[in-house]
Design an enzyme around this catalytic site. Structure first.
Site, PDB file in Angstrom:
ATOM      1  N   ARG A   1       0.722  -8.669  -5.269  1.00 37.82           N
ATOM      2  CA  ARG A   1      -0.075  -8.311  -4.098  1.00 37.82           C
ATOM      3  C   ARG A   1       0.375  -7.002  -3.465  1.00 37.82           C
ATOM      4  O   ARG A   1      -0.434  -6.274  -2.908  1.00 37.82           O
ATOM      5  CB  ARG A   1      -0.007  -9.426  -3.043  1.00 37.82           C
TER       6      ARG A   1
ATOM      7  N   ILE B   1       7.690 -22.782  -1.178  1.00 39.73           N
ATOM      8  CA  ILE B   1       6.717 -22.475  -0.128  1.00 39.73           C
ATOM      9  C   ILE B   1       5.374 -22.537  -0.829  1.00 39.73           C
ATOM     10  O   ILE B   1       5.049 -21.678  -1.656  1.00 39.73           O
ATOM     11  CB  ILE B   1       7.012 -21.115   0.528  1.00 39.73           C
TER      12      ILE B   1
ATOM     13  N   TYR C   1       0.812  -1.220   0.000  1.00 43.19           N
ATOM     14  CA  TYR C   1       0.000   0.000   0.000  1.00 43.19           C
ATOM     15  C   TYR C   1       0.851   1.278   0.000  1.00 43.19           C
ATOM     16  O   TYR C   1       0.900   1.974  -0.992  1.00 43.19           O
ATOM     17  CB  TYR C   1      -1.013   0.037   1.153  1.00 43.19           C
TER      18      TYR C   1
ATOM     19  N   TYR D   1      10.104 -12.084   1.237  1.00 42.04           N
ATOM     20  CA  TYR D   1       8.947 -12.563   0.464  1.00 42.04           C
ATOM     21  C   TYR D   1       8.638 -11.523  -0.604  1.00 42.04           C
ATOM     22  O   TYR D   1       8.205 -10.422  -0.302  1.00 42.04           O
ATOM     23  CB  TYR D   1       7.771 -12.782   1.408  1.00 42.04           C
TER      24      TYR D   1
ATOM     25  N   LYS E   1      11.596 -15.985  -0.823  1.00 43.96           N
ATOM     26  CA  LYS E   1      10.462 -16.660  -1.468  1.00 43.96           C
ATOM     27  C   LYS E   1      10.127 -15.811  -2.684  1.00 43.96           C
ATOM     28  O   LYS E   1       9.648 -14.685  -2.564  1.00 43.96           O
ATOM     29  CB  LYS E   1       9.264 -16.752  -0.526  1.00 43.96           C
TER      30      LYS E   1
END
Length: 289
Positions: A141, A206, A110, A136, A164
């Site tokens: 996202r 993962i 965000y 990550y 990841k």
């Protein structure tokens, strides 16, 4: 060479909800199922676990349950990321105090940040704890991509041990592997790219798929790591129709439906996520039968 938290399949485990909150007994059943089917790690409070829709008390219950149930058979890695650096530090310290073996820390979302901001953010978190950290990277996202040169800078921090990689960009993964070498272990963050990322030097995945198919996902990785490339490739390709369905709607909508289909009581995802469409539910039922 950096510490290896795990090689193989780490399950990004889903969280079951009921009217009272988290369904701990059902969660414990899935954790046991994972261990019995030879997953190499369990990741709690991640995207698949709907951590963004859980209270702090619920997260603590889930972390404690996972650690107690696994009883050191495999590492427990806890998602502690936030778009607020101070909050991410508090989350990370708490997970360490509860007995987590490692942390999975997503990029700020965000409000986003620059590449230098990413370095400062992760450096502050890394210096606040002593356990290993997995970066990550999931730009779809978060709106933020950890560039390979930034990975190289972060790999200089002693307890940032892995990434990841869920950017979907295989060329970027290759560049990370080339720049960082043994200073940053790479895990696939996409179930449809397990074998491609292993071929570039990755050491595991993962996984969302392993919630449903833990043994298969474990075997896929270990066949590759042990040199049986043909069998690993076969499992990757045979899994693609199920993987496609597990991402037919926003994760973890489909995987929670799949868990319900195979006999668990995981309920529905929490708002703003909604239950799976009837069409995709029927397709999941068909493929899982």
């Amino acid at each position: 060479m950096k510490k290896i938290l795990f090689k193989g399949c780490g399950t990004a485990i889903a969280t079951p909800f009921n009217e009272s909150g988290v369904n701990i007994e059902e969660f414990r059943k899935l954790v046991k199922f994972q261990v019995e089917n030879h997953v190499d790690s369990i990741i709690v409070c991640g995207t698949t676990g709907e951590s963004s829709a859980m209270t702090e008390e619920e997260k603590m219950k889930i972390i404690r349950c996972a650690i107690e149930t696994v009883d050191k058979k495999v590492p427990i890695i806890v998602g502690t990321g936030s778009n607020n650096t101070k909050q991410a530090i508090e989350n990370s310290k708490l997970a360490q105090s509860l007995g987590a073996d490692g942390l999975l820390v997503v990029t700020p979302y965000y409000n986003k940040t620059t590449q230098s901001g990413l370095i400062a953010h992760y450096k502050a978190i890394a210096e606040s704890v002593s356990i290993p950290i997995i970066l990550y990277n999931v730009p779809s996202r978060t709106g933020v991509n950890i560039l390979p040169k930034t990975c190289f800078e972060l790999s200089k921090l002693p307890n940032i041990v892995a990434i990841k990689e869920a950017s979907g960009n295989i060329s970027q993964v290759a560049e990370i592997a080339n720049l960082c070498g043994d200073n940053l272990n790479i895990y696939s963050g996409n179930d449809d790219q397990i074998i491609p990322i292993l071929s570039l030097g990755g050491i595991g995945v993962i996984s969302v798929l392993s919630n449903i198919k833990p043994q298969l996902t474990h075997d896929m990785v270990h066949y590759f790591l042990n040199g049986n490339i043909q069998k690993a490739r076969q499992l990757q390709l045979e899994s693609l129709p199920l993987i496609k369905l597990l991402f037919s709607e926003v994760n973890p909508i489909p995987v929670k439906a799949a868990l319900n289909i195979i006999g668990y009581n995981f309920g529905n995802p929490r708002l703003p996520l909604t239950p799976i469409s009837n069409k995709n539910f029927e397709l999941l039922k068909k493929i899982l039968s």
